[in-house]
Scaffold this motif. Sequence first.
Motif, mmCIF file in Angstrom:
data_model
loop_
_atom_site.group_PDB
_atom_site.id
_atom_site.type_symbol
_atom_site.label_atom_id
_atom_site.label_comp_id
_atom_site.label_asym_id
_atom_site.label_seq_id
_atom_site.Cartn_x
_atom_site.Cartn_y
_atom_site.Cartn_z
ATOM 1 N N THR A 31 51.952 -27.399 23.249
ATOM 2 C CA THR A 31 50.684 -27.386 22.516
ATOM 3 C C THR A 31 49.880 -28.656 22.767
ATOM 4 O OG1 THR A 31 51.852 -28.213 20.567
ATOM 5 C CG2 THR A 31 51.482 -25.836 20.689
ATOM 6 N N GLY A 32 50.566 -29.778 22.896
ATOM 7 C CA GLY A 32 49.865 -31.035 23.183
ATOM 8 C C GLY A 32 49.224 -31.019 24.557
ATOM 9 N N GLU A 33 49.942 -30.465 25.529
ATOM 10 C CA GLU A 33 49.402 -30.375 26.887
ATOM 11 C C GLU A 33 48.193 -29.441 26.934
ATOM 12 O OE1 GLU A 33 52.597 -30.239 26.104
ATOM 13 O OE2 GLU A 33 53.780 -31.419 27.522
ATOM 14 N N LEU A 34 48.280 -28.324 26.182
ATOM 15 C CA LEU A 34 47.136 -27.402 26.123
ATOM 16 C C LEU A 34 45.918 -28.075 25.486
ATOM 17 C CD1 LEU A 34 48.781 -23.994 25.167
ATOM 18 C CD2 LEU A 34 47.316 -24.425 27.133
ATOM 19 N N ALA A 35 46.142 -28.798 24.415
ATOM 20 C CA ALA A 35 45.038 -29.492 23.740
ATOM 21 C C ALA A 35 44.427 -30.541 24.660
ATOM 22 C CB ALA A 35 45.527 -30.134 22.446
ATOM 23 N N ALA A 36 45.271 -31.272 25.377
ATOM 24 C CA ALA A 36 44.761 -32.288 26.303
ATOM 25 C C ALA A 36 43.953 -31.647 27.424
ATOM 26 C CB ALA A 36 45.920 -33.108 26.879
ATOM 27 N N ALA A 37 44.406 -30.509 27.913
ATOM 28 C CA ALA A 37 43.670 -29.803 28.967
ATOM 29 C C ALA A 37 42.319 -29.325 28.448
ATOM 30 C CB ALA A 37 44.491 -28.626 29.486
ATOM 31 N N ARG A 38 42.303 -28.777 27.225
ATOM 32 C CA ARG A 38 41.021 -28.341 26.631
ATOM 33 C C ARG A 38 40.056 -29.523 26.509
ATOM 34 N NH1 ARG A 38 44.108 -26.243 22.516
ATOM 35 N NH2 ARG A 38 44.944 -24.233 23.109
ATOM 36 N N ALA A 40 40.051 -32.286 28.258
ATOM 37 C CA ALA A 40 39.635 -32.731 29.587
ATOM 38 C C ALA A 40 38.549 -31.821 30.149
ATOM 39 C CB ALA A 40 40.838 -32.776 30.526
ATOM 40 N N VAL A 41 38.691 -30.520 29.944
ATOM 41 C CA VAL A 41 37.666 -29.577 30.415
ATOM 42 C C VAL A 41 36.356 -29.818 29.670
ATOM 43 C CG1 VAL A 41 37.006 -27.133 30.468
ATOM 44 C CG2 VAL A 41 39.282 -27.824 31.252
ATOM 45 N N THR A 42 36.426 -30.009 28.375
ATOM 46 C CA THR A 42 35.213 -30.276 27.584
ATOM 47 C C THR A 42 34.548 -31.574 28.025
ATOM 48 O OG1 THR A 42 36.114 -29.084 25.689
ATOM 49 C CG2 THR A 42 34.345 -30.666 25.240
ATOM 50 N N ARG A 43 35.347 -32.606 28.269
ATOM 51 C CA ARG A 43 34.802 -33.897 28.725
ATOM 52 C C ARG A 43 34.093 -33.724 30.072
ATOM 53 N NH1 ARG A 43 39.126 -36.699 27.984
ATOM 54 N NH2 ARG A 43 40.001 -36.333 30.047
ATOM 55 N N ALA A 44 34.694 -32.942 30.967
ATOM 56 C CA ALA A 44 34.074 -32.703 32.271
ATOM 57 C C ALA A 44 32.775 -31.902 32.110
ATOM 58 C CB ALA A 44 35.042 -31.974 33.185
ATOM 59 N N LEU A 57 35.836 -27.990 38.403
ATOM 60 C CA LEU A 57 35.734 -27.546 37.016
ATOM 61 C C LEU A 57 36.133 -26.082 36.890
ATOM 62 C CD1 LEU A 57 35.091 -28.199 34.106
ATOM 63 C CD2 LEU A 57 32.688 -27.674 34.580
ATOM 64 N N GLY A 58 35.726 -25.265 37.848
ATOM 65 C CA GLY A 58 36.121 -23.858 37.833
ATOM 66 C C GLY A 58 37.634 -23.700 37.934
ATOM 67 N N THR A 59 38.250 -24.496 38.783
ATOM 68 C CA THR A 59 39.712 -24.460 38.915
ATOM 69 C C THR A 59 40.367 -24.881 37.605
ATOM 70 O OG1 THR A 59 39.565 -24.934 41.280
ATOM 71 C CG2 THR A 59 41.671 -25.384 40.212
ATOM 72 N N ALA A 60 39.847 -25.923 36.985
ATOM 73 C CA ALA A 60 40.408 -26.404 35.717
ATOM 74 C C ALA A 60 40.281 -25.340 34.633
ATOM 75 C CB ALA A 60 39.710 -27.685 35.277
ATOM 76 N N ARG A 61 39.145 -24.678 34.563
ATOM 77 C CA ARG A 61 38.949 -23.614 33.572
ATOM 78 C C ARG A 61 39.915 -22.457 33.813
ATOM 79 N NH1 ARG A 61 32.430 -23.675 33.996
ATOM 80 N NH2 ARG A 61 31.991 -25.159 32.322
ATOM 81 N N SER A 62 40.069 -22.081 35.061
ATOM 82 C CA SER A 62 40.974 -20.984 35.405
ATOM 83 C C SER A 62 42.411 -21.327 35.041
ATOM 84 C CB SER A 62 40.852 -20.676 36.899
ATOM 85 O OG SER A 62 41.798 -19.712 37.286
ATOM 86 N N GLU A 63 42.830 -22.534 35.382
ATOM 87 C CA GLU A 63 44.192 -22.960 35.054
ATOM 88 C C GLU A 63 44.406 -23.021 33.544
ATOM 89 O OE1 GLU A 63 45.097 -25.663 39.017
ATOM 90 O OE2 GLU A 63 44.020 -26.552 37.320
ATOM 91 N N ALA A 90 40.370 -31.119 35.722
ATOM 92 C CA ALA A 90 39.221 -31.452 34.872
ATOM 93 C C ALA A 90 38.902 -32.942 34.959
ATOM 94 C CB ALA A 90 39.496 -31.041 33.429
ATOM 95 N N ASP A 91 39.933 -33.768 35.001
ATOM 96 C CA ASP A 91 39.714 -35.212 35.152
ATOM 97 C C ASP A 91 39.064 -35.523 36.500
ATOM 98 O OD1 ASP A 91 40.756 -35.740 32.654
ATOM 99 O OD2 ASP A 91 42.728 -36.354 33.398
ATOM 100 N N LEU A 92 39.477 -34.807 37.536
ATOM 101 C CA LEU A 92 38.858 -34.981 38.852
ATOM 102 C C LEU A 92 37.385 -34.569 38.807
ATOM 103 C CD1 LEU A 92 38.984 -35.627 41.870
ATOM 104 C CD2 LEU A 92 39.834 -33.288 42.237
ATOM 105 N N ALA A 93 37.101 -33.443 38.158
ATOM 106 C CA ALA A 93 35.713 -32.993 38.027
ATOM 107 C C ALA A 93 34.886 -34.022 37.260
ATOM 108 C CB ALA A 93 35.664 -31.633 37.322
#
Length: 125
Positions: A31-38, A40-44, A57-63, A90-93
């Motif tokens: 759950t922590g990893e999912l929250a961090a990914a969300r 990161a996508v929002t920040r991007a 960003l598209g790759t990050a959203r898909s993943e 997402a961090d790369l984007a």
Amino acid sequence: MRPSFAQIRFPLLAAVLASALCSCAWLPPPTGELAAARQAVTRAEDADADQYAPQELGTARSELSQAQAAMSSGDQDEARRLSLASAADADLAYAKSREALATAELTQRRAEVTELHRRLQETQP
């Protein structure tokens, strides 16, 4: 008679290794990893990555979407892996977007400096 350390070291070592393996075998849900990914996508997205790094960003959203589906289906290992990949993309984007914005600002400032130099040369006799 008490057993010596030499007699019990192998069973003791086996017990320690078995204990270590058992403790590593169970991980909490990602759950922590999912929250961090969300996040990161929002920040991007907030950094205009749609414009400057759309592929990443598209790759990050898909993943992230795949990670959420894996979590729903109970595949926590896959959810964790995809969440971490999503956050990294997402961090790369985000970084590419910030770089593009910084480059654009640098170009603008250089143009302003060039214009000021030109004006100074016009005013000097």
